[in-house]
Write an enzyme that holds these catalytic residues in place. Sequence first.
Site, PDB file in Angstrom:
ATOM      1  N   ARG A 146     -13.067  83.878  80.691  1.00  0.00           N
ATOM      2  CA  ARG A 146     -14.150  84.234  79.776  1.00  0.00           C
ATOM      3  C   ARG A 146     -14.829  85.484  80.302  1.00  0.00           C
ATOM      4  NH1 ARG A 146     -13.631  82.161  74.767  1.00  0.00           N
ATOM      5  NH2 ARG A 146     -13.558  79.881  74.777  1.00  0.00           N
TER       6      ARG A 146
ATOM      7  N   ALA B  86     -11.002  74.692  71.237  1.00  0.00           N
ATOM      8  CA  ALA B  86     -12.039  75.071  70.278  1.00  0.00           C
ATOM      9  C   ALA B  86     -11.719  76.419  69.673  1.00  0.00           C
ATOM     10  CB  ALA B  86     -13.395  75.136  70.970  1.00  0.00           C
TER      11      ALA B  86
ATOM     12  N   GLU C 104      -7.191  74.458  65.538  1.00  0.00           N
ATOM     13  CA  GLU C 104      -7.382  74.868  66.924  1.00  0.00           C
ATOM     14  C   GLU C 104      -6.705  73.918  67.909  1.00  0.00           C
ATOM     15  OE1 GLU C 104      -8.486  77.695  68.115  1.00  0.00           O
ATOM     16  OE2 GLU C 104      -8.968  78.448  66.112  1.00  0.00           O
TER      17      GLU C 104
ATOM     18  N   GLU D  91      -3.865  75.621  70.292  1.00  0.00           N
ATOM     19  CA  GLU D  91      -4.111  75.758  71.724  1.00  0.00           C
ATOM     20  C   GLU D  91      -3.332  74.772  72.585  1.00  0.00           C
ATOM     21  OE1 GLU D  91      -8.292  75.933  72.614  1.00  0.00           O
ATOM     22  OE2 GLU D  91      -8.539  77.782  71.450  1.00  0.00           O
TER      23      GLU D  91
ATOM     24  N   GLU E 103      -2.888  85.937  69.030  1.00  0.00           N
ATOM     25  CA  GLU E 103      -2.568  87.148  69.785  1.00  0.00           C
ATOM     26  C   GLU E 103      -3.727  87.478  70.726  1.00  0.00           C
ATOM     27  OE1 GLU E 103      -1.714  91.851  68.960  1.00  0.00           O
ATOM     28  OE2 GLU E 103      -1.202  90.424  67.385  1.00  0.00           O
TER      29      GLU E 103
END
Length: 180
Positions: free
Chosen positions: A62, A74, A90, A94, A136
Site C-alpha cells: 500500500r 476488497a 472482488e 483476488e 492490471e
Amino acid sequence: MSKEKTLSSQLIYDGKILQLYRDDVELEDGKTSKREYVRHSGGACVLAVDDEENIFLVSQFRYPYGAETIEIPAGKREKGEDPFVCAVRELEEETGLVAEKYELMASVYPTPAYTDEILYLYLATGLTKKTAHLDEGEFLGVIKVPFEKAYQMALSGEIHDSKTLVAIYAYAAKKARKEL
C-alpha cells in the site's frame, strides 16, 4: 440532531477514484466554516471462511503507508454498482474463490472525518476454488489462515487494516453469540 447547511461547494480535484471538495458551511450557531472532504464510490469486502474455519487474507503493498498490509479481499464499487455484486467480483478476482452464501455483516464509515466512503462487509461461506484474475497493476498474495490465528493477529496488532479488523471482530462476535 445538528446539521450544517452547505453554502457553496468547490471541486478541488477530480481523480480516477476520488474527488476532493472544499465547501463553505453554516453551523447550527449561525457561524460559517470550511469543510474539506473526499467523495468516494465506496467498496465491498469479504471475510471468506471455509468449512474448516480458515479465512482468506491478501497481502499487498500500500503506497501511502510504504508497507505491505494484510487485508480481507476488497475493492472499489463502480458507479451505481450494488455492493453485493462488487463483493462477489472482488472475492473471485483476488482469491479465485466463489461462495455459495453471502451475508452482509456490517456497513462501516472507515474515516468519517473527511470522506463519504462506505464499506460493505460480507461473510462468504460454501467456498469453491476457481481461478483468480487480478486487475492490471494489482499484485497481491493470498494467505489462508485458521480463524483463531487471524483473530490473534488482529489482537496483537499484526493486522492494521480497519475493514479487516471489523470483519474479524464481527465474525468473532457471531461465534460468541452462537450465530454460526
